[in-house]
Write a protein that holds these residues in place. Structure first.
Motif, PDB file in Angstrom:
ATOM      1  N   ASP A   1       3.201   9.061 -11.544  1.00 10.55           N
ATOM      2  CA  ASP A   1       2.873  10.481 -11.600  1.00 10.55           C
ATOM      3  C   ASP A   1       2.328  10.992 -10.270  1.00 10.55           C
ATOM      4  O   ASP A   1       1.428  10.381  -9.671  1.00 10.55           O
ATOM      5  CB  ASP A   1       1.834  10.694 -12.705  1.00 10.55           C
ATOM      6  N   ASP A   2       2.833  12.132  -9.805  1.00 11.74           N
ATOM      7  CA  ASP A   2       2.449  12.669  -8.500  1.00 11.74           C
ATOM      8  C   ASP A   2       0.958  13.008  -8.426  1.00 11.74           C
ATOM      9  O   ASP A   2       0.307  12.746  -7.408  1.00 11.74           O
ATOM     10  CB  ASP A   2       3.273  13.918  -8.177  1.00 11.74           C
ATOM     11  N   GLU A   3       0.410  13.616  -9.479  1.00  7.55           N
ATOM     12  CA  GLU A   3      -1.009  13.979  -9.449  1.00  7.55           C
ATOM     13  C   GLU A   3      -1.903  12.749  -9.408  1.00  7.55           C
ATOM     14  O   GLU A   3      -2.912  12.725  -8.694  1.00  7.55           O
ATOM     15  CB  GLU A   3      -1.369  14.842 -10.662  1.00  7.55           C
ATOM     16  N   CYS A   4      -1.547  11.727 -10.172  1.00 10.74           N
ATOM     17  CA  CYS A   4      -2.331  10.492 -10.145  1.00 10.74           C
ATOM     18  C   CYS A   4      -2.252   9.837  -8.765  1.00 10.74           C
ATOM     19  O   CYS A   4      -3.259   9.359  -8.218  1.00 10.74           O
ATOM     20  CB  CYS A   4      -1.837   9.529 -11.216  1.00 10.74           C
ATOM     21  N   ILE A   5      -1.052   9.796  -8.204  1.00 15.27           N
ATOM     22  CA  ILE A   5      -0.870   9.228  -6.863  1.00 15.27           C
ATOM     23  C   ILE A   5      -1.716   9.974  -5.846  1.00 15.27           C
ATOM     24  O   ILE A   5      -2.390   9.368  -4.992  1.00 15.27           O
ATOM     25  CB  ILE A   5       0.615   9.260  -6.471  1.00 15.27           C
ATOM     26  N   GLU A   6      -1.687  11.312  -5.909  1.00 13.53           N
ATOM     27  CA  GLU A   6      -2.443  12.115  -4.950  1.00 13.53           C
ATOM     28  C   GLU A   6      -3.936  11.869  -5.086  1.00 13.53           C
ATOM     29  O   GLU A   6      -4.668  11.847  -4.081  1.00 13.53           O
ATOM     30  CB  GLU A   6      -2.125  13.593  -5.153  1.00 13.53           C
ATOM     31  N   ALA A   7      -4.407  11.656  -6.316  1.00 14.19           N
ATOM     32  CA  ALA A   7      -5.830  11.375  -6.513  1.00 14.19           C
ATOM     33  C   ALA A   7      -6.218  10.061  -5.844  1.00 14.19           C
ATOM     34  O   ALA A   7      -7.291   9.951  -5.230  1.00 14.19           O
ATOM     35  CB  ALA A   7      -6.148  11.317  -8.007  1.00 14.19           C
ATOM     36  N   VAL A   8      -5.354   9.062  -5.917  1.00 14.52           N
ATOM     37  CA  VAL A   8      -5.625   7.773  -5.268  1.00 14.52           C
ATOM     38  C   VAL A   8      -5.582   7.919  -3.751  1.00 14.52           C
ATOM     39  O   VAL A   8      -6.453   7.417  -3.029  1.00 14.52           O
ATOM     40  CB  VAL A   8      -4.620   6.706  -5.736  1.00 14.52           C
ATOM     41  N   ARG A   9      -4.576   8.608  -3.253  1.00 13.28           N
ATOM     42  CA  ARG A   9      -4.449   8.775  -1.798  1.00 13.28           C
ATOM     43  C   ARG A   9      -5.662   9.517  -1.236  1.00 13.28           C
ATOM     44  O   ARG A   9      -6.224   9.122  -0.204  1.00 13.28           O
ATOM     45  CB  ARG A   9      -3.158   9.533  -1.478  1.00 13.28           C
ATOM     46  N   ASP A  10      -6.099  10.577  -1.906  1.00 12.65           N
ATOM     47  CA  ASP A  10      -7.262  11.337  -1.444  1.00 12.65           C
ATOM     48  C   ASP A  10      -8.534  10.505  -1.512  1.00 12.65           C
ATOM     49  O   ASP A  10      -9.396  10.595  -0.624  1.00 12.65           O
ATOM     50  CB  ASP A  10      -7.431  12.607  -2.286  1.00 12.65           C
ATOM     51  N   ALA A  11      -8.658   9.688  -2.571  1.00 15.90           N
ATOM     52  CA  ALA A  11      -9.854   8.856  -2.715  1.00 15.90           C
ATOM     53  C   ALA A  11      -9.941   7.831  -1.596  1.00 15.90           C
ATOM     54  O   ALA A  11     -11.022   7.580  -1.042  1.00 15.90           O
ATOM     55  CB  ALA A  11      -9.847   8.160  -4.071  1.00 15.90           C
TER      56      ALA A  11
ATOM     57  N   PRO B   1       0.736  10.245 -17.736  1.00 19.24           N
ATOM     58  CA  PRO B   1       0.643  10.158 -16.274  1.00 19.24           C
ATOM     59  C   PRO B   1      -0.031   8.849 -15.871  1.00 19.24           C
ATOM     60  O   PRO B   1      -1.100   8.505 -16.396  1.00 19.24           O
ATOM     61  CB  PRO B   1      -0.209  11.365 -15.900  1.00 19.24           C
ATOM     62  N   THR B   2       0.587   8.131 -14.951  1.00 16.81           N
ATOM     63  CA  THR B   2       0.152   6.767 -14.633  1.00 16.81           C
ATOM     64  C   THR B   2       0.308   6.514 -13.147  1.00 16.81           C
ATOM     65  O   THR B   2       1.211   7.046 -12.502  1.00 16.81           O
ATOM     66  CB  THR B   2       1.014   5.747 -15.405  1.00 16.81           C
ATOM     67  N   THR B   3      -0.592   5.686 -12.612  1.00 16.15           N
ATOM     68  CA  THR B   3      -0.364   5.116 -11.289  1.00 16.15           C
ATOM     69  C   THR B   3      -1.154   3.830 -11.167  1.00 16.15           C
ATOM     70  O   THR B   3      -1.928   3.464 -12.061  1.00 16.15           O
ATOM     71  CB  THR B   3      -0.724   6.088 -10.161  1.00 16.15           C
ATOM     72  N   MET B   4      -0.960   3.151 -10.032  1.00 16.71           N
ATOM     73  CA  MET B   4      -1.664   1.903  -9.750  1.00 16.71           C
ATOM     74  C   MET B   4      -2.313   1.965  -8.375  1.00 16.71           C
ATOM     75  O   MET B   4      -1.895   2.740  -7.504  1.00 16.71           O
ATOM     76  CB  MET B   4      -0.704   0.708  -9.810  1.00 16.71           C
ATOM     77  N   ILE B   5      -3.319   1.131  -8.198  1.00 17.04           N
ATOM     78  CA  ILE B   5      -4.015   0.950  -6.922  1.00 17.04           C
ATOM     79  C   ILE B   5      -3.910  -0.522  -6.571  1.00 17.04           C
ATOM     80  O   ILE B   5      -4.270  -1.384  -7.387  1.00 17.04           O
ATOM     81  CB  ILE B   5      -5.505   1.342  -7.038  1.00 17.04           C
ATOM     82  N   PHE B   6      -3.421  -0.834  -5.388  1.00 16.92           N
ATOM     83  CA  PHE B   6      -3.316  -2.222  -4.946  1.00 16.92           C
ATOM     84  C   PHE B   6      -4.373  -2.527  -3.901  1.00 16.92           C
ATOM     85  O   PHE B   6      -4.722  -1.671  -3.069  1.00 16.92           O
ATOM     86  CB  PHE B   6      -1.945  -2.485  -4.323  1.00 16.92           C
ATOM     87  N   VAL B   7      -4.875  -3.762  -3.943  1.00 18.21           N
ATOM     88  CA  VAL B   7      -5.699  -4.312  -2.870  1.00 18.21           C
ATOM     89  C   VAL B   7      -5.020  -5.591  -2.381  1.00 18.21           C
ATOM     90  O   VAL B   7      -4.208  -6.181  -3.091  1.00 18.21           O
ATOM     91  CB  VAL B   7      -7.144  -4.590  -3.335  1.00 18.21           C
ATOM     92  N   PRO B   8      -5.325  -6.039  -1.160  1.00 18.35           N
ATOM     93  CA  PRO B   8      -4.560  -7.136  -0.563  1.00 18.35           C
ATOM     94  C   PRO B   8      -4.704  -8.465  -1.304  1.00 18.35           C
ATOM     95  O   PRO B   8      -5.715  -8.741  -1.961  1.00 18.35           O
ATOM     96  CB  PRO B   8      -5.149  -7.243   0.850  1.00 18.35           C
ATOM     97  N   SER B   9      -3.667  -9.279  -1.164  1.00 21.00           N
ATOM     98  CA  SER B   9      -3.670 -10.664  -1.625  1.00 21.00           C
ATOM     99  C   SER B   9      -3.536 -11.547  -0.385  1.00 21.00           C
ATOM    100  O   SER B   9      -2.532 -11.461   0.322  1.00 21.00           O
ATOM    101  CB  SER B   9      -2.503 -10.942  -2.569  1.00 21.00           C
ATOM    102  N   GLU B  10      -4.535 -12.373  -0.134  1.00 17.58           N
ATOM    103  CA  GLU B  10      -4.506 -13.192   1.075  1.00 17.58           C
ATOM    104  C   GLU B  10      -3.271 -14.096   1.069  1.00 17.58           C
ATOM    105  O   GLU B  10      -3.015 -14.824   0.110  1.00 17.58           O
ATOM    106  CB  GLU B  10      -5.766 -14.054   1.168  1.00 17.58           C
ATOM    107  N   GLY B  11      -2.508 -14.027   2.162  1.00 20.84           N
ATOM    108  CA  GLY B  11      -1.304 -14.832   2.262  1.00 20.84           C
ATOM    109  C   GLY B  11      -0.205 -14.415   1.313  1.00 20.84           C
ATOM    110  O   GLY B  11       0.812 -15.100   1.196  1.00 20.84           O
ATOM    111  N   GLY B  12      -0.402 -13.292   0.631  1.00 27.76           N
ATOM    112  CA  GLY B  12       0.585 -12.842  -0.343  1.00 27.76           C
ATOM    113  C   GLY B  12       0.603 -13.653  -1.620  1.00 27.76           C
ATOM    114  O   GLY B  12       1.486 -13.475  -2.452  1.00 27.76           O
ATOM    115  N   LEU B  13      -0.385 -14.543  -1.814  1.00 22.16           N
ATOM    116  CA  LEU B  13      -0.359 -15.459  -2.950  1.00 22.16           C
ATOM    117  C   LEU B  13      -0.830 -14.810  -4.238  1.00 22.16           C
ATOM    118  O   LEU B  13      -1.807 -14.058  -4.264  1.00 22.16           O
ATOM    119  CB  LEU B  13      -1.257 -16.674  -2.681  1.00 22.16           C
TER     120      LEU B  13
END
Length: 421
Positions: A332-342, A369-381
């Motif tokens: 969802d665009d609104e959910c995505i925008e809320a994450v980007r602004d945050a 309306p749905t979205t996700m937030i990612f944080v890094p995974s060391e080494g992609g594992l």
């Protein structure tokens, strides 16, 4: 409401270490399979934490858990946060559960700050996201979204023949709330990336645009088993040779559709699997993914042709069938925008990203309306005992989750007020 409030990073880290003991392995990983004793333990822990905040915890007929904090506006659908508690047999302490613990930390932070949102907030734990004990994956969220029926879910069996329904009863988490009946108005799912992109680009936050589409094929190749020493090369019907050519073709098809395509063969069985016998039968699984369904269809057609060509060249027969097909998902665009602004407000480096793996948000996006937030995974594992996301990255993800949910709550409340006026 104050302009900014901060989550308690030390408390968050404490919950990560505490919950890693439920199914913890000597190598630091976690084996917490769906509806196992360890799953019950972590569920009981989560229920206790939510009830300590005065929240009502509902459990539906397939074990999905919903803990709701009331909002100021009666009758408003809740904004949900959460993910899953189950792991792979060789899992780590971040995959899935970070999204649940992040939601818990958001609720604790709001309680301490004395903040009541316009809409209710609901923490969610979806059952059997991994699919490592009961297939298919994302089963609980799939039942919630109407993709699967409760009866279908309860009939799934593990390798020992135990049904999902029996295991659910065994740990006491078959709830009395009908599956799919708990109302939700939106979903924000925090998750580790499970890939190398954020780390490689020094980004702390992934603003997830959607999830790529997926096609899985089961391929069976039948040739003729024969002695390796006495069968001339020109007279061989080597099923494994055809499999090798298919594997190479799958890789080539994915590379031909760069940069977003991926493809692999991760499972293969060769029979009779003897050193001095030409393999007469091979079964393998092809995994193709792309964020554009049209491109994914082109990839699938190319792989189907490659299977036929490989079989012909090795003088074997090939049978294949598509065993899974998931359309690409746009969030969802609104959910995505809320994450980007945050992320921008908190000063975290971020980048837009497509999820390479499936998540419960795939099914929920069909409904709300749905979205996700990612944080890094060391080494992609990920799906690995060594998976690791640094404490400051976990805290950043939860802070963005808090700020995004608050921003979305304010924006949707203003929209409701405008519509009412």
């Amino acid at each position: 409401m104050p302009d900014t409030i901060s989550i308690n990073a030390d408390r968050l880290l404490g919950t990560i270490f505490e919950t890693a003991q439920f199914g913890g392995l000597p190598n630091g990983g976690v084996a917490r399979l769906t509806l196992s004793r360890h799953d019950k333990e972590v569920r009981d822990w989560l229920r206790a934490q939510c009830e300590a905040l005065g929240l009502d915890v509902a459990v539906d007929a397939v074990g999905n858990m919903f803990a709701t904090r009331p909002g100021r506006e009666a009758g408003t659908l809740p904004i949900a946060m959460g993910s899953h508690l189950d792991t792979q047999p060789t899992g780590g302490r971040y995959d899935g559960i970070l999204g649940v613990l992040g939601a818990l930390e958001v609720l604790r932070t709001l309680d301490e700050a004395g903040i009541t949102t316009h809409a209710p907030l609901t923490l969610v734990n979806w059952t059997n996201e991994e699919g490592s004990r009961f297939s298919p994956a994302m089963l609980g969220s799939g039942v919630y979204a109407g993709v699967y029926s409760p009866d279908y879910a309860c009939s799934r069996t593990d390798v020992n023949g135990e049904t999902f329904g029996a295991a659910l009863d065994g740990i006491g988490y078959r709830g009395d709330v009908p599956a799919g009946s708990v109302p939700l108005g939106a979903l924000f799912e925090l998750h580790i990336e499970q890939g190398p992109i954020l780390e490689a680009e020094n980004a702390v936050i992934g603003v997830v645009q959607g999830v790529q589409g997926l096609n899985w094929y089961e391929v069976e190749l039948t040739g003729r088993a024969a002695h390796t020493g006495s069968t001339p090369m020109s007279m061989r019907r080597n099923a494994l040779l055809a499999a090798a050519r298919i594997i190479e073709s799958v890789d080539a098809v994915a590379r031909d559709h760069a940069p977003h395509a991926v493809g692999s063969v991760g499972f293969i069985e060769a029979h009779p699997n003897s050193n001095n016998v030409i393999p007469g039968f091979v079964r393998l699984m092809v995994d193709l993914r792309h964020p554009d369904d049209a491109v994914l269809s082109q990839m699938a057609s190319a792989v189907e042709r490659a299977i036929a060509d490989a079989a012909h060249s090795a003088d074997v027969t090939a049978e294949f069938r598509k065993v899974a097909e998931t359309a690409a998902v746009s969030f969802d665009d609104e959910c995505i925008e809320a994450v980007r602004d945050a992320a921008a407000t908190s000063g975290y480096a971020s980048r837009d990203i497509i999820s390479g793996a499936g998540h419960d948000s795939v099914h929920l996006s069909r409904l709300v309306p749905t979205t996700m937030i990612f944080v890094p995974s060391e080494g992609g594992l990920s799906h690995n005992a060594a998976e690791f996301t640094a404490p400051h990255e976990c805290a950043a993800g939860v802070q963005v989750l808090l700020d995004a949910v608050l921003a979305y709550d304010r924006r949707t409340a203003a929209n409701r007020a405008g519509n009412a006026g």
